[in-house]
Enzyme design. Sequence first.
Site, PDB file in Angstrom:
ATOM      1  N   HIS A  22       0.847  -1.203   0.000  1.00 54.16           N
ATOM      2  CA  HIS A  22       0.000   0.000   0.000  1.00 54.16           C
ATOM      3  C   HIS A  22       0.876   1.244   0.000  1.00 54.16           C
ATOM      4  O   HIS A  22       2.024   1.186   0.421  1.00 54.16           O
ATOM      5  CB  HIS A  22      -0.796   0.094   1.312  1.00 54.16           C
ATOM      6  CG  HIS A  22      -1.659  -1.066   1.643  1.00 54.16           C
ATOM      7  ND1 HIS A  22      -3.020  -1.043   1.491  1.00 54.16           N
ATOM      8  CD2 HIS A  22      -1.364  -2.283   2.180  1.00 54.16           C
ATOM      9  CE1 HIS A  22      -3.540  -2.195   1.921  1.00 54.16           C
ATOM     10  NE2 HIS A  22      -2.548  -2.969   2.338  1.00 54.16           N
ATOM     11  N   TYR A  23       0.298   2.384  -0.396  1.00 55.24           N
ATOM     12  CA  TYR A  23       0.875   3.648   0.060  1.00 55.24           C
ATOM     13  C   TYR A  23      -0.057   4.234   1.107  1.00 55.24           C
ATOM     14  O   TYR A  23      -1.253   3.906   1.137  1.00 55.24           O
ATOM     15  CB  TYR A  23       1.194   4.626  -1.076  1.00 55.24           C
ATOM     16  CG  TYR A  23       0.057   5.232  -1.877  1.00 55.24           C
ATOM     17  CD1 TYR A  23      -1.101   5.747  -1.301  1.00 55.24           C
ATOM     18  CD2 TYR A  23       0.183   5.354  -3.266  1.00 55.24           C
ATOM     19  CE1 TYR A  23      -2.099   6.343  -2.063  1.00 55.24           C
ATOM     20  CE2 TYR A  23      -0.814   5.942  -4.038  1.00 55.24           C
ATOM     21  CZ  TYR A  23      -1.950   6.437  -3.418  1.00 55.24           C
ATOM     22  OH  TYR A  23      -2.929   7.009  -4.166  1.00 55.24           O
ATOM     23  N   THR A  24       0.510   5.107   1.950  1.00 58.78           N
ATOM     24  CA  THR A  24      -0.292   5.636   3.055  1.00 58.78           C
ATOM     25  C   THR A  24      -1.309   6.667   2.585  1.00 58.78           C
ATOM     26  O   THR A  24      -2.386   6.778   3.171  1.00 58.78           O
ATOM     27  CB  THR A  24       0.615   6.275   4.124  1.00 58.78           C
ATOM     28  OG1 THR A  24       1.515   7.187   3.480  1.00 58.78           O
ATOM     29  CG2 THR A  24       1.420   5.209   4.863  1.00 58.78           C
TER      30      THR A  24
ATOM     31  N   GLU B  46       2.421  -0.894   4.614  1.00 63.07           N
ATOM     32  CA  GLU B  46       2.109   0.484   4.228  1.00 63.07           C
ATOM     33  C   GLU B  46       3.420   1.210   3.942  1.00 63.07           C
ATOM     34  O   GLU B  46       4.357   1.166   4.744  1.00 63.07           O
ATOM     35  CB  GLU B  46       1.352   1.207   5.355  1.00 63.07           C
ATOM     36  CG  GLU B  46      -0.103   0.789   5.498  1.00 63.07           C
ATOM     37  CD  GLU B  46      -1.036   1.473   4.489  1.00 63.07           C
ATOM     38  OE1 GLU B  46      -0.553   2.286   3.671  1.00 63.07           O
ATOM     39  OE2 GLU B  46      -2.244   1.170   4.523  1.00 63.07           O
TER      40      GLU B  46
HETATM   41 ZN   LIG Z   1      -4.061   0.618   0.633  1.00 62.44          ZN
END
Ligand SMILES: [Zn+2]
Length: 250
Positions: free
Chosen positions: A31-33, A96
């Site tokens: 993910h990215y935050t 993340e």
């Molecule tokens: Zn995400």
Amino acid sequence: MSFAADFKPARVLASPNRGERRSAIDMIVLHYTGMKSGEEALARLTDPTSKVSSHYLVHEDGRVDQLVPEAQRAWHAGLSSWKGITDINSCSIGIEIVNPGHEYGYSDFPDVQIDAVIALCRDIIARRNIPSARVLAHSDIAPARKQDPGEKFPWGRLAAAGIGLWVEPSPIREATTLKPNDRSPQVAELQRALARFGYAADITHLYDQATSEVVTAFQRHFRPARVDGLADRSTVATLQRLLTASSAIA
Ligand SMILES: [Zn+2]
């Protein structure tokens, strides 16, 4: 928990947003935050009222915080699906990666941050025996809702380090083979190929909104030079090569 020599979290912080797993671990979701800063993201991922968390948070300078023990179920995937499985939180480890994301000024991921992601993923893959085809983007498992970690994420660099399934994207040529509102056996064939790869794609024969979203997610991960939701020849050929590569290692 023990880690290989090349990886160690900087801090171990306990997020309350966790539970018991209901299946074995066999996937990594990146993910990215999507928040203005890493500290803001950390606050959210450990806030009991947010109901979200991840196992790890990788900062822009390469520091890694652990927020949930791998043995437990972190709440990072939300409403998701891959290969027909919808409880992705139970089978995955969520990472993340700090980046403002498309909402706050999507930026390149610093090399030192990607080095840390690579070390972390290699460690998890070795300890957990994660198949390469099951290192995925949040957008892969939730194409209608999510864009992260996005088209700037260097999947090719990870693949060069032995992480994830990757083929060189087929070169882009101008011809569009399939586009929104087309209805044809070729559209059904595309939908079948996307579903066989793992995406939640219904076989409607119509190039509908959901099909555009899945094609967009596919491009963000596997053909990032152009992300437009149109199934051009390059997109379809790249998907075919990936299916061949994944059946060869299955
Ligand atoms: Zn995400």
